[in-house]
Design a protein around this motif. Structure first.
Motif, PDB file in Angstrom:
ATOM      1  N   GLU A 109      16.206 -42.395  30.746  1.00  0.00           N
ATOM      2  CA  GLU A 109      14.611 -42.365  30.477  1.00  0.00           C
ATOM      3  C   GLU A 109      13.992 -41.464  31.466  1.00  0.00           C
ATOM      4  OE1 GLU A 109      11.600 -43.029  28.219  1.00  0.00           O
ATOM      5  OE2 GLU A 109      13.706 -43.722  27.650  1.00  0.00           O
ATOM      6  N   ARG A 110      14.281 -41.614  32.728  1.00  0.00           N
ATOM      7  CA  ARG A 110      13.500 -40.931  33.759  1.00  0.00           C
ATOM      8  C   ARG A 110      13.675 -39.369  33.758  1.00  0.00           C
ATOM      9  NH1 ARG A 110      16.618 -44.199  37.315  1.00  0.00           N
ATOM     10  NH2 ARG A 110      18.068 -42.508  37.981  1.00  0.00           N
ATOM     11  N   VAL A 111      14.763 -38.936  33.078  1.00  0.00           N
ATOM     12  CA  VAL A 111      14.937 -37.652  32.900  1.00  0.00           C
ATOM     13  C   VAL A 111      13.982 -37.288  31.757  1.00  0.00           C
ATOM     14  CG1 VAL A 111      16.417 -35.666  32.213  1.00  0.00           C
ATOM     15  CG2 VAL A 111      17.136 -37.305  34.058  1.00  0.00           C
ATOM     16  N   CYS A 112      14.027 -37.655  30.523  1.00  0.00           N
ATOM     17  CA  CYS A 112      12.929 -37.532  29.623  1.00  0.00           C
ATOM     18  C   CYS A 112      11.702 -37.679  29.836  1.00  0.00           C
ATOM     19  CB  CYS A 112      13.278 -38.833  28.288  1.00  0.00           C
ATOM     20  SG  CYS A 112      15.010 -38.453  27.385  1.00  0.00           S
ATOM     21  N   MET A 113      11.460 -38.664  30.689  1.00  0.00           N
ATOM     22  CA  MET A 113       9.839 -38.510  31.256  1.00  0.00           C
ATOM     23  C   MET A 113       9.619 -37.314  31.883  1.00  0.00           C
ATOM     24  SD  MET A 113       9.446 -42.530  32.461  1.00  0.00           S
ATOM     25  CE  MET A 113       7.969 -42.104  33.119  1.00  0.00           C
ATOM     26  N   GLU A 114      10.213 -36.828  32.491  1.00  0.00           N
ATOM     27  CA  GLU A 114      10.113 -35.503  33.424  1.00  0.00           C
ATOM     28  C   GLU A 114      10.168 -34.429  32.613  1.00  0.00           C
ATOM     29  OE1 GLU A 114       9.180 -34.921  36.443  1.00  0.00           O
ATOM     30  OE2 GLU A 114       9.022 -37.044  37.154  1.00  0.00           O
ATOM     31  N   MET A 115      11.061 -34.449  31.600  1.00  0.00           N
ATOM     32  CA  MET A 115      11.215 -33.268  30.595  1.00  0.00           C
ATOM     33  C   MET A 115       9.870 -33.022  29.833  1.00  0.00           C
ATOM     34  SD  MET A 115      15.087 -33.281  29.636  1.00  0.00           S
ATOM     35  CE  MET A 115      14.998 -32.083  28.077  1.00  0.00           C
ATOM     36  N   GLU A 116       9.200 -34.280  29.608  1.00  0.00           N
ATOM     37  CA  GLU A 116       7.817 -34.182  28.746  1.00  0.00           C
ATOM     38  C   GLU A 116       6.909 -33.426  29.464  1.00  0.00           C
ATOM     39  OE1 GLU A 116       6.867 -35.335  26.121  1.00  0.00           O
ATOM     40  OE2 GLU A 116       8.392 -36.794  25.236  1.00  0.00           O
ATOM     41  N   GLU A 117       7.048 -33.632  30.770  1.00  0.00           N
ATOM     42  CA  GLU A 117       6.212 -32.811  31.700  1.00  0.00           C
ATOM     43  C   GLU A 117       6.522 -31.224  31.884  1.00  0.00           C
ATOM     44  OE1 GLU A 117       3.279 -34.226  33.757  1.00  0.00           O
ATOM     45  OE2 GLU A 117       3.801 -35.658  31.962  1.00  0.00           O
ATOM     46  N   LEU A 142      13.475 -28.838  23.816  1.00  0.00           N
ATOM     47  CA  LEU A 142      13.412 -29.736  24.824  1.00  0.00           C
ATOM     48  C   LEU A 142      12.989 -31.113  24.366  1.00  0.00           C
ATOM     49  CD1 LEU A 142      11.700 -28.104  27.863  1.00  0.00           C
ATOM     50  CD2 LEU A 142      13.834 -28.466  27.730  1.00  0.00           C
ATOM     51  N   ARG A 143      12.193 -31.314  23.334  1.00  0.00           N
ATOM     52  CA  ARG A 143      11.748 -32.251  22.688  1.00  0.00           C
ATOM     53  C   ARG A 143      12.698 -33.029  21.864  1.00  0.00           C
ATOM     54  NH1 ARG A 143       6.184 -30.027  23.373  1.00  0.00           N
ATOM     55  NH2 ARG A 143       5.395 -31.264  25.179  1.00  0.00           N
ATOM     56  N   ASN A 144      13.331 -32.096  21.156  1.00  0.00           N
ATOM     57  CA  ASN A 144      14.535 -32.642  20.385  1.00  0.00           C
ATOM     58  C   ASN A 144      15.651 -33.174  21.168  1.00  0.00           C
ATOM     59  OD1 ASN A 144      13.339 -31.697  17.851  1.00  0.00           O
ATOM     60  ND2 ASN A 144      14.278 -29.738  17.578  1.00  0.00           N
ATOM     61  N   ALA A 145      15.962 -32.693  22.210  1.00  0.00           N
ATOM     62  CA  ALA A 145      16.961 -33.220  22.973  1.00  0.00           C
ATOM     63  C   ALA A 145      16.744 -34.437  23.369  1.00  0.00           C
ATOM     64  CB  ALA A 145      17.390 -32.513  24.159  1.00  0.00           C
ATOM     65  N   ARG A 154      17.472 -40.515  23.521  1.00  0.00           N
ATOM     66  CA  ARG A 154      16.801 -41.671  23.370  1.00  0.00           C
ATOM     67  C   ARG A 154      17.419 -42.533  22.183  1.00  0.00           C
ATOM     68  NH1 ARG A 154      11.099 -39.578  25.188  1.00  0.00           N
ATOM     69  NH2 ARG A 154      10.871 -40.442  27.208  1.00  0.00           N
ATOM     70  N   GLU A 155      17.686 -41.893  21.089  1.00  0.00           N
ATOM     71  CA  GLU A 155      18.253 -42.691  19.964  1.00  0.00           C
ATOM     72  C   GLU A 155      19.941 -43.256  20.375  1.00  0.00           C
ATOM     73  OE1 GLU A 155      18.053 -39.889  16.612  1.00  0.00           O
ATOM     74  OE2 GLU A 155      16.082 -40.292  16.294  1.00  0.00           O
ATOM     75  N   LEU A 156      20.423 -42.372  21.108  1.00  0.00           N
ATOM     76  CA  LEU A 156      21.779 -42.786  21.711  1.00  0.00           C
ATOM     77  C   LEU A 156      21.929 -44.037  22.293  1.00  0.00           C
ATOM     78  CD1 LEU A 156      23.501 -39.270  22.480  1.00  0.00           C
ATOM     79  CD2 LEU A 156      23.928 -40.792  20.358  1.00  0.00           C
ATOM     80  N   ILE A 157      20.933 -44.464  23.066  1.00  0.00           N
ATOM     81  CA  ILE A 157      20.799 -45.504  23.875  1.00  0.00           C
ATOM     82  C   ILE A 157      19.632 -46.227  23.488  1.00  0.00           C
ATOM     83  CG2 ILE A 157      21.735 -44.180  25.958  1.00  0.00           C
ATOM     84  CD1 ILE A 157      18.818 -44.214  26.897  1.00  0.00           C
ATOM     85  N   ASP A 158      19.300 -46.135  22.461  1.00  0.00           N
ATOM     86  CA  ASP A 158      18.075 -47.210  22.162  1.00  0.00           C
ATOM     87  C   ASP A 158      18.259 -48.673  22.096  1.00  0.00           C
ATOM     88  OD1 ASP A 158      16.011 -48.396  20.497  1.00  0.00           O
ATOM     89  OD2 ASP A 158      15.306 -46.492  19.954  1.00  0.00           O
TER      90      ASP A 158
END
Length: 290
Positions: free
Chosen positions: A42-50, A112-115, A120-124
């Motif tokens: 989740e932390r990585v996803c938040m930074e990847m949004e940026e 990036l957004r598809n990844a 996120r779906e894998l750990i939802d």
């Protein structure tokens, strides 16, 4: 196999499949790794949004400075020319001054957004409702999806100070952040079942019973936090259904009570014109039309 329904506080997190004969130390260790791994994703996803919006992270000494301050201090982001996204970039200034504004082009943003979406779906948390256990292998797969997407967009890698790169290398520094409060230190991790602490170096069966085909709720916390709140005797869904049934029953009783109160109105003795008809001999007279 026994299913452990893991919670932190009252929050549903994931299901973990194990055996009642497993050593509790190993169970706690793996559950903690999965829990912390989910936080990392989740932390990585938040930074990847940026990253997808504003490019790579500026050097620490430049973060938060205005253009005038950067010029005055003669600072320069030497990584801006080295870490250019595949296919070039569009300049999109970061309003809070954390990233260099070199936004990847739309097709690379999509990578990036598809990844992020897939990982996120894998750990939802919805996997709990789907009754699908989570494993450390799945968490690793989620991280690999993110790592692969970043490599596609930035084949030359991200700057060494970029948080995403540090997360992938497991050298991130969470000191002073909210994220540091969420992480459970493996050495301090504790697992609880029915208000009872699951001790280490024991068989799991000593705490949850010998039925290997069951599902139990366990709670994760760390030493010093005290015992977590016990699970309610009835679930929230069952409580709502019981309240609805009680309400329907009350309404039915009210209706029956009203029916009983008004029932006398249908009796002949309650008819105000009955005595008059009897006096005129019209009690059983019927009128026929036509």
């Amino acid at each position: 196999m026994v299913i452990l329904h893991l919670k932190r506080g009252d929050e549903n997190l994931f299901l973990y499949e194990t055996d009642i004969n497993e050593n509790t130390t190993e169970v706690i260790k793996e559950i903690t790794a999965i829990y912390n791994g989910r936080l990392k994703v989740e932390r990585v996803c938040m930074e990847m949004e940026e990253l997808a919006s504003y490019g790579t992270l500026l050097p620490p000494e430049m973060i938060g400075l205005t253009d005038e301050q950067v010029e005055e201090l003669k600072l320069k982001d030497i990584w801006a020319e080295k870490c250019i996204p595949s296919g070039g970039f569009i300049f999109n200034k970061d309003p809070i001054g954390r990233r260099n504004g070199q936004q990847p082009k739309e097709n690379m943003q999509e990578v990036l957004r598809n990844a992020m979406k897939d990982s996120r779906e894998l750990i939802d948390k919805k996997l709990v409702l789907a009754k699908r256990p989570l494993t450390l292998k799945i968490v690793s797969e989620a991280l690999n999806l993110l790592r692969g997407a970043v490599t596609i967009v930035y084949p030359m890698q991200l700057p060494p100070h970029d948080i995403i790169r540090q997360e992938f290398m497991n050298v991130e520094d969470l000191t002073g952040t909210q994220a540091s409060k969420d992480v459970v230190e493996p050495s301090k991790a504790q697992l609880w079942f029915a208000g009872r602490l699951i001790l280490k170096d024991k068989k799991l069966a000593e705490f949850i019973g010998k039925n290997n085909k069951t599902k139990v709720v366990v709670k994760l916390n760390q030493h010093g936090e005290g015992p977590p709140g016990r699970e309610p005797v009835i679930t929230e869904d069952l409580r709502r259904r019981m309240m609805a049934d009680s309400y329907r029953r009350q309404e039915e009783l009210k209706k029956l009570e009203m029916d009983e109160d008004d029932n006398y109105l249908n009796s002949s003795w309650a008819d105000g014109g009955c005595l008059k008809r009897q006096a005129h001999g019209l009690e059983n007279v019927r009128f026929r039309v036509g």
